[in-house]
Design an enzyme around this catalytic site. Structure first.
Site, mmCIF file in Angstrom:
data_model
loop_
_atom_site.group_PDB
_atom_site.id
_atom_site.type_symbol
_atom_site.label_atom_id
_atom_site.label_comp_id
_atom_site.label_asym_id
_atom_site.label_seq_id
_atom_site.Cartn_x
_atom_site.Cartn_y
_atom_site.Cartn_z
ATOM 1 N N HIS A 198 0.838 -1.208 0.000
ATOM 2 C CA HIS A 198 0.000 0.000 0.000
ATOM 3 C C HIS A 198 0.865 1.246 0.000
ATOM 4 O O HIS A 198 1.975 1.258 0.547
ATOM 5 C CB HIS A 198 -0.972 -0.003 1.185
ATOM 6 C CG HIS A 198 -0.333 -0.047 2.539
ATOM 7 N ND1 HIS A 198 0.143 1.079 3.177
ATOM 8 C CD2 HIS A 198 -0.113 -1.068 3.402
ATOM 9 C CE1 HIS A 198 0.630 0.756 4.367
ATOM 10 N NE2 HIS A 198 0.496 -0.553 4.529
ATOM 11 N N ASP B 268 -0.346 4.341 1.121
ATOM 12 C CA ASP B 268 -0.728 5.309 2.149
ATOM 13 C C ASP B 268 -0.007 5.037 3.458
ATOM 14 O O ASP B 268 0.432 3.922 3.735
ATOM 15 C CB ASP B 268 -2.248 5.313 2.367
ATOM 16 C CG ASP B 268 -2.803 3.956 2.798
ATOM 17 O OD1 ASP B 268 -2.357 2.931 2.253
ATOM 18 O OD2 ASP B 268 -3.683 3.926 3.686
ATOM 19 N N ASP C 180 6.557 0.698 6.914
ATOM 20 C CA ASP C 180 5.148 0.391 6.634
ATOM 21 C C ASP C 180 4.593 1.345 5.582
ATOM 22 O O ASP C 180 3.885 2.289 5.889
ATOM 23 C CB ASP C 180 4.353 0.500 7.941
ATOM 24 C CG ASP C 180 2.911 0.046 7.809
ATOM 25 O OD1 ASP C 180 2.615 -0.723 6.880
ATOM 26 O OD2 ASP C 180 2.082 0.476 8.631
ATOM 27 N N GLU D 248 -5.118 1.481 2.404
ATOM 28 C CA GLU D 248 -5.047 0.262 3.211
ATOM 29 C C GLU D 248 -5.256 0.579 4.685
ATOM 30 O O GLU D 248 -5.905 -0.184 5.409
ATOM 31 C CB GLU D 248 -3.687 -0.415 3.007
ATOM 32 C CG GLU D 248 -3.554 -1.786 3.667
ATOM 33 C CD GLU D 248 -3.027 -1.743 5.101
ATOM 34 O OE1 GLU D 248 -3.056 -2.791 5.782
ATOM 35 O OE2 GLU D 248 -2.601 -0.659 5.550
ATOM 36 N N GLU D 249 -4.712 1.702 5.137
ATOM 37 C CA GLU D 249 -4.734 2.034 6.560
ATOM 38 C C GLU D 249 -6.122 2.400 7.070
ATOM 39 O O GLU D 249 -6.339 2.480 8.274
ATOM 40 C CB GLU D 249 -3.760 3.189 6.846
ATOM 41 C CG GLU D 249 -2.299 2.883 6.554
ATOM 42 C CD GLU D 249 -1.668 1.939 7.558
ATOM 43 O OE1 GLU D 249 -2.398 1.425 8.429
ATOM 44 O OE2 GLU D 249 -0.451 1.710 7.485
ATOM 45 N N GLU E 179 4.171 -6.457 3.786
ATOM 46 C CA GLU E 179 4.071 -5.780 5.081
ATOM 47 C C GLU E 179 5.286 -6.157 5.945
ATOM 48 O O GLU E 179 5.884 -7.230 5.760
ATOM 49 C CB GLU E 179 2.790 -6.196 5.801
ATOM 50 C CG GLU E 179 1.512 -5.668 5.178
ATOM 51 C CD GLU E 179 1.178 -4.259 5.610
ATOM 52 O OE1 GLU E 179 1.978 -3.634 6.346
ATOM 53 O OE2 GLU E 179 0.102 -3.769 5.210
#
Length: 390
Positions: A76, A78, A108, A140-141, A168
């Site tokens: 991801h 974001d 991350d 994603e977050e 991740e």
């Protein structure tokens, strides 16, 4: 010895970190940067947008065109906010201190994205027998929203990768399972009035409290449904209330209240059980009592995100592939945090999580990634290129 591509990778990561791609903001400039790099090496790219057109996913392919069975490297774009955090350096400037790189998103998960992009030219130059895909998602977050849009688009055109590695931060260990993550806001509309006559109004805060009490009761039942061989911590599905807000004054019957809560199921059965219990309580208990006083009273639950868990699959193709690439002989494990991995699995793609950095550093001030982790990830991708070319 550092991997030959480490310096290039760190330069790319510094560029990625400089984009302030907090979930609440657009990621289009970041996606444009990634798209430009991939265009230069001849990748075939597809963009999918959010409903407002302010955020985008990018799905890129190198290798044999129109061939199923490829490998996806997914991450991801974001990052979480920095507000209220005490950083000792600029969060959006990659800061090297010894063997660590500090900055928001370094672990991350822009470190993994940088590794994948750094290897792009090598993948493009290789005689790949299977496609390599790179997936860059938005939001994603805040509910894995972008990945759902991207995967639905892939399914609509009949594209079917075989394996996905979600990068991740796992310290390059193999993760084969995690709980689902379902997030909701339930809003209560009551009827205001003078607090001296509470029976003449509908107190939205009071009914929100009843709702929360029922959530906690269901949470206790879920503890009794834990699978005997569960490897999660805690082993059962959980319900958690994160925020509750309503009312305007002590002497006014509250006309509105909202509750932010989440359900993290270990199985589809627990998800169905909890949702049915909650919906039945609202429809058969709360709403009738509220509407006896005010027909306009209401309870509405907004789905912020319903993300499937990653179901452990022993001897999966993804697990076997990543073991062969990393030489990892440790048992695959399960974790409590959520990812997009379960969404890929739902689409029939064998999926594991394995990426550089530690989840212990994620979302914190002075987030960092170790150079040794970047090296290990580059080594894995090096072997992946050889595997796909062989």
């Amino acid at each position: 010895m550092a991997h030959a591509l480490l310096d290039d990778t760190l330069a790319i990561m510094a560029n990625l970190v400089a984009f302030r791609s907090v979930s609440q903001d657009s990621n289009l400039e970041l996606i444009a940067y990634i798209n430009q790099r991939l265009d230069q090496i001849g990748a075939r790219t597809t963009l999918t947008l959010d409903p407002d057109g302010t955020k985008a996913n990018l799905f890129a392919t190198l290798g044999p065109p129109d061939m199923d069975g490829g490998i996806v490297l997914s991450g991801h774009t974001d990052v979480v906010p920095i507000e209220g955090q005490d950083w000792t350096s600029d969060p959006f400037l990659a800061d090297r201190r010894g063997d660590r790189i500090y900055g928001r998103g370094t672990c991350d998960m822009k470190g993994f994205l940088a590794c994948a992009l750094a290897f792009g030219p090598r993948f493009a130059a290789a005689d790949l027998k299977r496609p390599i895909h790179m997936a860059f998602t938005y939001d994603e977050e805040v509910g894995c929203l972008g990945a759902q849009v991207m995967l639905d688009q892939l399914a609509s055109v009949g594209r079917k990768p075989a394996v996905c590695i979600v990068g991740e931060p796992t310290d390059m260990q193999i993760i084969e399972g995690h709980k689902g993550c379902c997030e909701y806001t339930t809003s209560f509309t009551g009827a205001e009035g003078h607090a001296s006559q509470p029976d003449l109004g509908v107190n939205a805060v009071e009914y929100a409290v009843r709702f929360v009490t029922r959530l906690l009761e269901i949470g206790e039942v879920l503890k009794t449904r834990a699978p005997a061989e569960s490897r999660f911590d805690p082993p059962w599905s959980t319900i958690q209330v994160g925020r509750m807000a309503g009312g305007i004054a002590r002497n006014v019957i509250a006309g509105a209240c909202s509750v932010d809560w989440e359900l993290r199921p270990v199985s589809a059965g627990d998800f169905a059980y909890a949702r049915s219990q909650i919906e039945a309580y609202v429809e058969t208990d709360l709403l009738p009592r509220m509407r006896r006083v005010s027909p306009e009273a209401g309870v509405i639950t907004q789905i912020i995100g319903e993300v499937a868990g990653l179901e452990p699959m022993s001897n999966s193709e993804a697990d076997a592939l990543v073991r062969s690439l990393t030489g990892n002989r440790n048992p695959a494990t399960c974790v409590s945090f959520g990812t997009e991995a379960g969404l890929f699995q739902q689409h029939g793609i064998s999926t594991v999580i394995c990426g550089p950095g530690s989840i212990a550093q994620a979302h914190k001030p002075d987030e960092y990634i170790e150079l040794s982790q970047m090296d290990a990830c580059l080594d894995m991708l090096d072997r992946l290129g050889g595997h796909l070319a062989g």
